[in-house]
Structure formats: C-alpha cells, structure tokens
Scaffold this motif. Structure first.
Motif, PDB file in Angstrom:
ATOM      1  N   ILE A   3       0.854  -1.190   0.000  1.00  0.00           N
ATOM      2  CA  ILE A   3       0.000   0.000   0.000  1.00  0.00           C
ATOM      3  C   ILE A   3       0.887   1.236   0.000  1.00  0.00           C
ATOM      4  O   ILE A   3       1.760   1.381   0.854  1.00  0.00           O
ATOM      5  N   LYS A   4       0.652   2.120  -0.972  1.00  0.00           N
ATOM      6  CA  LYS A   4       1.445   3.349  -1.085  1.00  0.00           C
ATOM      7  C   LYS A   4       0.477   4.530  -1.023  1.00  0.00           C
ATOM      8  O   LYS A   4      -0.490   4.588  -1.788  1.00  0.00           O
ATOM      9  N   ILE A   5       0.728   5.469  -0.095  1.00  0.00           N
ATOM     10  CA  ILE A   5      -0.167   6.619   0.064  1.00  0.00           C
ATOM     11  C   ILE A   5       0.585   7.890  -0.301  1.00  0.00           C
ATOM     12  O   ILE A   5       1.678   8.140   0.209  1.00  0.00           O
ATOM     13  N   GLN A   6      -0.004   8.691  -1.190  1.00  0.00           N
ATOM     14  CA  GLN A   6       0.586   9.976  -1.560  1.00  0.00           C
ATOM     15  C   GLN A   6      -0.401  11.081  -1.207  1.00  0.00           C
ATOM     16  O   GLN A   6      -1.594  10.965  -1.482  1.00  0.00           O
ATOM     17  N   SER A   7       0.127  12.149  -0.601  1.00  0.00           N
ATOM     18  CA  SER A   7      -0.729  13.309  -0.338  1.00  0.00           C
ATOM     19  C   SER A   7      -0.188  14.464  -1.174  1.00  0.00           C
ATOM     20  O   SER A   7       0.981  14.828  -1.062  1.00  0.00           O
ATOM     21  N   ILE A   8      -1.051  15.010  -2.013  1.00  0.00           N
ATOM     22  CA  ILE A   8      -0.652  16.063  -2.943  1.00  0.00           C
ATOM     23  C   ILE A   8      -1.234  17.397  -2.476  1.00  0.00           C
ATOM     24  O   ILE A   8      -2.422  17.499  -2.193  1.00  0.00           O
ATOM     25  N   HIS A   9      -0.409  18.413  -2.365  1.00  0.00           N
ATOM     26  CA  HIS A   9      -0.776  19.772  -1.943  1.00  0.00           C
ATOM     27  C   HIS A   9      -1.126  19.887  -0.459  1.00  0.00           C
ATOM     28  O   HIS A   9      -1.752  20.859  -0.047  1.00  0.00           O
ATOM     29  N   PHE A  10      -0.787  18.883   0.353  1.00  0.00           N
ATOM     30  CA  PHE A  10      -0.993  18.968   1.798  1.00  0.00           C
ATOM     31  C   PHE A  10      -0.206  17.839   2.456  1.00  0.00           C
ATOM     32  O   PHE A  10       0.269  16.933   1.784  1.00  0.00           O
ATOM     33  N   ASP A  11      -0.075  17.908   3.790  1.00  0.00           N
ATOM     34  CA  ASP A  11       0.600  16.843   4.533  1.00  0.00           C
ATOM     35  C   ASP A  11      -0.445  15.995   5.246  1.00  0.00           C
ATOM     36  O   ASP A  11      -1.210  16.507   6.061  1.00  0.00           O
ATOM     37  N   THR A  13      -1.986  13.499   7.891  1.00  0.00           N
ATOM     38  CA  THR A  13      -1.696  13.160   9.284  1.00  0.00           C
ATOM     39  C   THR A  13      -1.532  11.651   9.407  1.00  0.00           C
ATOM     40  O   THR A  13      -1.987  10.892   8.553  1.00  0.00           O
ATOM     41  N   GLU A  14      -0.899  11.225  10.477  1.00  0.00           N
ATOM     42  CA  GLU A  14      -0.731   9.788  10.707  1.00  0.00           C
ATOM     43  C   GLU A  14      -2.090   9.117  10.890  1.00  0.00           C
ATOM     44  O   GLU A  14      -2.291   7.977  10.485  1.00  0.00           O
ATOM     45  N   LYS A  15      -3.021   9.852  11.514  1.00  0.00           N
ATOM     46  CA  LYS A  15      -4.369   9.322  11.735  1.00  0.00           C
ATOM     47  C   LYS A  15      -5.055   9.035  10.390  1.00  0.00           C
ATOM     48  O   LYS A  15      -5.678   7.984  10.217  1.00  0.00           O
ATOM     49  N   LEU A  16      -4.917   9.969   9.436  1.00  0.00           N
ATOM     50  CA  LEU A  16      -5.510   9.788   8.109  1.00  0.00           C
ATOM     51  C   LEU A  16      -4.850   8.622   7.385  1.00  0.00           C
ATOM     52  O   LEU A  16      -5.530   7.786   6.789  1.00  0.00           O
ATOM     53  N   CYS A  41      -4.232  11.277  -2.342  1.00  0.00           N
ATOM     54  CA  CYS A  41      -5.146  12.233  -1.720  1.00  0.00           C
ATOM     55  C   CYS A  41      -4.744  13.619  -2.201  1.00  0.00           C
ATOM     56  O   CYS A  41      -3.584  13.985  -2.136  1.00  0.00           O
ATOM     57  N   LYS A  42      -5.736  14.371  -2.664  1.00  0.00           N
ATOM     58  CA  LYS A  42      -5.436  15.666  -3.259  1.00  0.00           C
ATOM     59  C   LYS A  42      -6.471  16.688  -2.804  1.00  0.00           C
ATOM     60  O   LYS A  42      -7.657  16.377  -2.707  1.00  0.00           O
TER      61      LYS A  42
END
Length: 99
Positions: A3-11, A13-16, A41-42
């Motif tokens: 599983i690879k998670i990318q957050s674009i234009h924001f950081d 959280t560990e909870k998310l 996630c964008k």
C-alpha cells in the motif's frame, strides 16, 4: 499487498494514513491477488466545499483498476473509493471465474 499513500498539496496526518491503510487492507477480503495499491489524496481548489479528492489504483494480475471520488472529507472520499473498488474487484473476479 503493498500500500502506497501519496498526499498532494498537503501533509497527511498519521491518523488519516492509518485510516486509509485500514480501509484499503479490507480489499484483500474481496480479491486475494492484489499486488499493489496506490492511494492519492489531493486538495482541489482549497477554498470550496467538496474539495477532497481520493483516487485508488489497484494492480491485479493482468490489469489495473482505478477509482476516483471527491467529497467534503478524505475519510468520506476514501470510503466511497473503497466501496467502488470492491465492486470492480468482484466483477473482475467473476470474469476470471468464467474463463
């Protein structure tokens, strides 16, 4: 399953991230041979409602499945994506069975 998670234009959280991993991990119950899942996630247009976009790309033997949903929160978008991906995986599994 990777599983690879990318957050674009924001950081994110560990909870998310934990929430997304937990939800995506449940996809393995639907289809066991998932090799890799990429979650993006964008934030689209920061000042508006319905601006949290989540897309999930699942790599399975022979093909790649993709869903993308937009809603008010990342959690809601993730839920919608996972539900939609589950339906796609079930259809793909049926196709494999019928061959």
């Amino acid at each position: 399953m990777e599983i690879k998670i990318q957050s674009i234009h924001f950081d994110a959280t560990e909870k998310l991230q934990a929430f997304i991993e937990k939800k995506v991990a449940k996809l393995e119950k639907t289809f066991e041979d998932i090799q890799k899942v990429e979650v993006q996630c964008k934030v689209v247009k920061p000042a508006t409602a319905q601006n949290k976009e989540v897309s999930i790309t699942a790599t399975v033997p022979g093909t790649t499945l993709f869903v993308e949903k937009v809603s008010d929160t990342f959690e809601e978008s993730t839920d919608l994506c996972v539900d939609s991906m589950r339906v796609q995986l079930q259809k793909f599994k049926e196709k494999l069975r019928n061959r």
